[in-house]
Scaffold this active site. Structure first.
Site, short mmCIF file in Angstrom:
data_model
loop_
_atom_site.label_atom_id
_atom_site.label_comp_id
_atom_site.label_asym_id
_atom_site.label_seq_id
_atom_site.Cartn_x
_atom_site.Cartn_y
_atom_site.Cartn_z
N CYS B 84 0.84 -1.30 0.18
CA CYS B 84 0.16 -0.06 0.07
C CYS B 84 0.74 1.20 0.00
O CYS B 84 0.25 2.41 -0.01
CB CYS B 84 -1.18 0.10 1.04
SG CYS B 84 -1.90 -1.47 1.29
N HIS B 334 -9.19 3.78 -0.54
CA HIS B 334 -7.91 3.35 -0.54
C HIS B 334 -7.61 2.50 -1.79
O HIS B 334 -7.63 1.12 -1.69
CB HIS B 334 -7.66 2.59 0.70
CG HIS B 334 -6.26 2.24 0.96
ND1 HIS B 334 -5.16 2.67 0.25
CD2 HIS B 334 -5.89 0.95 1.64
CE1 HIS B 334 -3.98 1.87 0.81
NE2 HIS B 334 -4.53 1.04 1.51
#
Lengths: 388, 388
Positions: B84, B334
């Site tokens: 991420c 996200h």
């Protein structure tokens, strides 16, 4: 700007490593490189790591922290992915980090685990490096893509399967006494020509194998090497990167690989040399036709002239420009995320004089490595020199 | 060493982009960033691109060449993958490339496509960022991993679900008028507490959503900005990266994220500031507990003090240190490979004064972004400043 030395190199044998995890393979290469360099792992400031298909082969992404741990390091790491040029990019960015003064020592390399997949799975996983929308959905996988490139080459410039067979036979000969090579055996031109067709005009022995393996290099600044009195005679004198459209259909000419030319031009300018100065080369021969395209794109031959180089004996071990003395991807093997690092490790050994084939080029001081991704949508070229 | 300016930023709306390919999303962000910067795409010398799970979500690796083409560029590109934190690393390396004089303009950012997968597929694909051997095979996925971190935190320092609920509610409030946010609606503390449990003590509203989206930044040298008279008031003043063991079990303390501390310390030193100088921050709140750990790891709070920050109103839009004015990962969304770039794009807008929430910090000149990979096995911190 500081120069960059190759302080140490490490490789696993290339081949089938049944039951061994990727982190285990990379640890072997990394620890070997650190031992070869004779440095403390605590001095490594960053790991630049190449891997292509770990999410598919091992369900393992985010590999940089794992490989930092496996190598016994205490530093951050970064994964680079550029298909089969992943480790080439990782090394290139390590070189640039040292040159810019950001770090004095990095570990760079890569790993791929492939033989744990079935043939169908590995073919499909490799195809992820092509354009999914415009190539893969139309049925293109890499043997087919390189076959199209070979057909385009033959159509435009001539040449035939026998020319390509000489490339395969040459690289198998070179791999004979390379202890890291997957196939340490001769393959004759006749065997190549008689092999089953994979994607016409390419046969089984025109293609590199499926391979597990890892590579690692310890790169340091000139200053670090001098301060610590390291035996590191080989420097990275030039680096370059090029890009092209991913899909073959978007190329102006499928027989050419201009990304490699761009990368080479940048690397030559960076090193202050021309193609004529290169004495020995490791090029990305994932298929025999890829070596031919590389020879021309890198400026060693005019377009149309590279096809006969191996047949004429110009790129064999006793030729003017020995190419793929390691055995190349063709015979040494091609663990895709490790290959770019392996090429630099092999060239370092060749130039240092401790490679089994160093005797082919005992006086060589300038070597080139060429690492490509996809159908050369990505290319990375490095120039290595024996420092004066 | 030259300074680095953010010349332009571009984002897609975050959310569900049904039927749109990843390259289409990145093109939208990239073209938007180039238009915002008012520069010619021909001046872009390299694309630094972040993506995490494209090989799983779209069967598409080797995305850099595709994204170069989609953005209308003519240059090489490199993919960075750090789970991420992929785009955070891509931006960091772009900043360093400009500083070192290698290039005057790069495009940096990232993309992720996730909503085309089923919930089970996306959970399994995200789990590829954890340690397959020692976490995933034992049943750990990310909601469970962050739940373990929350339990460890509660055990060691105290705090409860209501403290975390204030983080979620705050970030949803901030997202209300952010046109790029996936969820532009209020969520009350009561709603968070009443939501179904995902992994105790975390409930549905403690977790960020599954998101498609892309981000891009045009980064230029100070010299380029001056020569071309660009309106680029925000500079990247500091950058840092940290790493940790991948598996939670290998950490000394599961309640802490020292990789973020290492990254912040490097970024603060680089910018010549301390944590006290930061006036506004975007932190990696993939789960509510992650924002708490970030506040402490970044030096804004002592260990054990961050848990109450939102509840006490210190990190709300009218607090002393507004955190996640964009809505954060929690409410803005996200798309993992894009998030690091999105944080920098949002912070740039906040500091330039053209973000819907800029009025919360009208005089702010120093902002921080914190992007994390896995359970903060990787962390990247940037300091943005309004140039004098």
């Amino acid at each position: 700007m500081t120069g960059v030395r190759v302080a140490g190199v490490g490789l696993t044998p290339f081949g089938r490593h049944e039951g061994r995890e990727g982190r285990d393979l990379f640890a072997e290469a990394a620890l070997s490189a650190l031992a070869d360099a004779g440095v403390e792992s605590g001095d490594v400031e960053h790991l630049n790591y190449g891997n292509f298909m770990g999410a598919l082969a091992e369900r393992q992404g985010h590999q940089a922290p794992l490989m930092v741990e496996a190598a016994g390091l205490r530093c951050p790491g970064t994964r680079y992915e550029e298909a089969c040029a992943s480790a080439g990019v990782a090394v290139r960015e390590a070189v640039r980090a040292i040159r810019s003064g950001e770090a004095d020592m990095l570990l760079a390399g890569g790993m791929e685990r492939m033989t744990n997949l079935s043939t169908a799975e590995v073919t499909e996983s490799l195809a992820v490096a092509a354009d999914e929308l415009f190539e893969v959905r139309a049925g293109v996988t890499f043997p087919g893509a390189y076959a199209l490139m070979a057909r385009a080459y033959f159509d435009r410039y001539g040449g035939d399967r026998e020319d390509l067979a000489h490339v395969a036979s040459k690289n198998h000969s070179n791999a004979l006494n390379n202890e890291y090579a997957q196939y340490q055996r001769e393959v004759t031109v006749e065997e190549v020509l008689d092999a089953p067709t994979v994607a016409s005009p390419l046969g089984l022995f025109d293609a590199c194998p499926i391979t597990d393996g890892a590579s690692a290099l310890v790169l340091v600044s000139d200053e670090y090497a001098a301060e610590h009195d390291l035996d590191a005679p080989v420097s990275v004198a030039g680096t370059g990167q090029g890009g092209d459209r991913a899909a073959l259909q978007d190329r102006a000419d499928m027989a050419l690989t201009p990304a490699a030319t761009d990368a080479a031009d940048e690397a030559y300018a960076d090193a202050g040399i021309t193609a004529d100065d290169v004495e020995v080369a490791e090029v990305h021969d994932c298929f025999t036709i890829a070596e031919v395209a590389a020879l021309e794109s890198l400026g060693f031959y005019e377009p149309g002239e590279g096809i006969g180089a191996a047949r004429r004996g110009e790129t064999t071990r006793d030729g003017d420009l020995p190419v793929n003395l390691s055995g190349g991807l063709k015979a040494k093997g091609h663990p895709v995320g490790a290959t770019g690092g392996s090429q630099l490790a092999e060239m370092t050994r060749i130039l240092r004089g401790d490679h089994p084939n160093s005797d082919a080029v005992p006086d060589a001081t300038v070597g080139l490595t060429h690492n490509a991704g996809g159908t050369v949508a990505s290319a990375v070229v490095h120039v290595l020199e024996v420092a004066e």
